[in-house]
Design a protein around this motif. Structure first.
Motif, mmCIF file in Angstrom:
data_model
loop_
_atom_site.group_PDB
_atom_site.id
_atom_site.type_symbol
_atom_site.label_atom_id
_atom_site.label_comp_id
_atom_site.label_asym_id
_atom_site.label_seq_id
_atom_site.Cartn_x
_atom_site.Cartn_y
_atom_site.Cartn_z
ATOM 1 N N ARG A 37 -12.868 8.262 -0.687
ATOM 2 C CA ARG A 37 -13.018 9.491 0.028
ATOM 3 C C ARG A 37 -14.235 10.331 -0.211
ATOM 4 N NH1 ARG A 37 -10.302 14.372 -1.170
ATOM 5 N NH2 ARG A 37 -10.057 15.910 0.640
ATOM 6 N N ALA A 38 -14.745 10.670 0.621
ATOM 7 C CA ALA A 38 -16.116 11.519 0.810
ATOM 8 C C ALA A 38 -15.530 13.094 0.165
ATOM 9 C CB ALA A 38 -16.719 12.014 1.937
ATOM 10 N N VAL A 39 -16.005 13.414 -0.991
ATOM 11 C CA VAL A 39 -15.515 14.715 -1.766
ATOM 12 C C VAL A 39 -16.933 15.381 -1.891
ATOM 13 C CG1 VAL A 39 -13.560 14.144 -2.377
ATOM 14 C CG2 VAL A 39 -15.625 13.566 -3.847
ATOM 15 N N GLY A 40 -16.755 16.717 -1.720
ATOM 16 C CA GLY A 40 -17.856 17.607 -1.972
ATOM 17 C C GLY A 40 -18.359 18.518 -1.005
ATOM 18 N N ALA A 45 -14.253 18.924 5.115
ATOM 19 C CA ALA A 45 -13.974 20.515 4.519
ATOM 20 C C ALA A 45 -12.410 20.897 5.219
ATOM 21 C CB ALA A 45 -14.866 21.257 5.318
ATOM 22 N N GLY A 46 -11.821 21.778 4.597
ATOM 23 C CA GLY A 46 -10.465 22.000 5.114
ATOM 24 C C GLY A 46 -9.441 21.332 4.674
ATOM 25 N N HIS A 47 -8.137 21.922 4.646
ATOM 26 C CA HIS A 47 -6.972 21.434 4.265
ATOM 27 C C HIS A 47 -6.612 20.017 4.980
ATOM 28 C CE1 HIS A 47 -3.062 20.794 2.092
ATOM 29 N NE2 HIS A 47 -2.571 20.761 3.341
ATOM 30 N N SER A 50 -10.274 14.679 6.257
ATOM 31 C CA SER A 50 -10.618 13.575 5.283
ATOM 32 C C SER A 50 -11.849 12.651 6.059
ATOM 33 C CB SER A 50 -9.577 12.851 4.841
ATOM 34 O OG SER A 50 -9.963 11.989 3.662
ATOM 35 N N ALA A 51 -12.561 12.103 5.229
ATOM 36 C CA ALA A 51 -13.891 11.340 5.639
ATOM 37 C C ALA A 51 -13.720 10.300 4.505
ATOM 38 C CB ALA A 51 -14.941 11.909 5.855
ATOM 39 N N LEU A 52 -14.046 8.973 4.992
ATOM 40 C CA LEU A 52 -14.279 8.007 4.054
ATOM 41 C C LEU A 52 -15.620 7.487 4.185
ATOM 42 C CD1 LEU A 52 -11.123 5.627 4.876
ATOM 43 C CD2 LEU A 52 -11.337 7.155 2.783
ATOM 44 N N ARG A 53 -16.181 7.393 2.913
ATOM 45 C CA ARG A 53 -17.654 6.928 2.748
ATOM 46 C C ARG A 53 -17.454 5.316 2.433
ATOM 47 N NH1 ARG A 53 -20.872 5.957 -1.905
ATOM 48 N NH2 ARG A 53 -19.511 6.989 -3.329
ATOM 49 N N LEU A 54 -17.981 4.319 3.364
ATOM 50 C CA LEU A 54 -17.865 2.896 3.071
ATOM 51 C C LEU A 54 -18.934 2.445 2.049
ATOM 52 C CD1 LEU A 54 -17.208 1.704 6.612
ATOM 53 C CD2 LEU A 54 -15.651 2.827 5.087
ATOM 54 N N ILE A 61 -17.042 7.988 7.685
ATOM 55 C CA ILE A 61 -16.072 8.130 9.000
ATOM 56 C C ILE A 61 -15.124 9.022 8.890
ATOM 57 C CG2 ILE A 61 -14.607 6.797 10.461
ATOM 58 C CD1 ILE A 61 -16.306 4.164 9.511
ATOM 59 N N ASP A 62 -15.061 10.122 9.746
ATOM 60 C CA ASP A 62 -14.109 11.068 9.654
ATOM 61 C C ASP A 62 -12.730 10.494 10.093
ATOM 62 O OD1 ASP A 62 -12.563 13.458 9.510
ATOM 63 O OD2 ASP A 62 -13.829 14.356 11.106
ATOM 64 N N ILE A 63 -11.794 10.449 9.247
ATOM 65 C CA ILE A 63 -10.656 9.913 9.587
ATOM 66 C C ILE A 63 -9.443 10.884 10.210
ATOM 67 C CG2 ILE A 63 -10.912 7.526 8.683
ATOM 68 C CD1 ILE A 63 -9.174 8.638 6.255
#
Length: 177
Positions: A37-40, A45-47, A50-54, A61-63
């Motif tokens: 999960r892309a964090v930072g 951004a926002g509740h 989520s986006a995943l960094r492969l 990729i924004d999921i």
């Protein structure tokens, strides 16, 4: 055991722990596959976004999908998640890996979708798999693992030690699948 899970207390704590493990192993030359999960700042951004960094080098990729400000429905974009799974699996098959790391065994995996097939494929090829598991999906994960997984403490050194012990010929020797 070739399958391990970890769960850290607090929002994004498991994501940060897995990111630190990936950073350390990557800097040592280990070939990694999977998704975090892309964090930072600016990452999902926002509740509930989520986006995943492969792994190892992207893409991100924004999921989640924008359902509007009044919506209380699940924001998961299952099509985008399946795209992330397909790309990550293809990268694993084409580039090989020493270790597969996935941010979580979540609802999609509990329902038989998501990264579940990639996990099984990696294990079938004798590649170790490390994933985050929340308390919410632990029972489904335990059914999936069938007693073949080890639960690791949420300690960076302990998780790293398992990774080093699980990777055949530790030290970055790649396994092309």
């Amino acid at each position: 055991m070739r399958l391990a899970c970890v769960s850290a207390e607090g929002r994004d704590a498991t994501d940060h722990l897995l990111a630190a493990i990936v950073e350390r192993l990557g800097s040592e030359g280990f070939r990694l596959a999977g998704a975090l999960r892309a964090v930072g700042p600016g990452a999902g951004a926002g509740h509930c976004n989520s986006a995943l960094r492969l792994l190892p080098d992207g893409p991100v990729i924004d999921i989640t999908q924008n359902l509007g400000t009044g919506s209380a429905a699940c924001r998961m974009d299952t099509g985008a998640l399946e795209t992330a799974v397909a790309v990550a699996t293809e990268q694993l098959m084409m580039q090989g890996a020493d270790l597969v790391v996935l941010n979580k065994f979540g609802l999609s995996e509990a329902e038989g979708r998501g990264f579940r097939t990639m996990i099984a494929e990696a294990l079938g090829r004798d590649l170790p798999v490390l994933l985050g598991v929340s308390d919410v999906h632990r029972e489904a994960f335990n059914r999936f693992a069938g007693g073949m997984a080890v639960a690791l403490p949420a300690d960076e050194d302990a998780v790293l030690a398992w990774c080093l012990g699980a990777v055949p010929k530790a030290g970055g020797t790649s396994h092309v699948v």
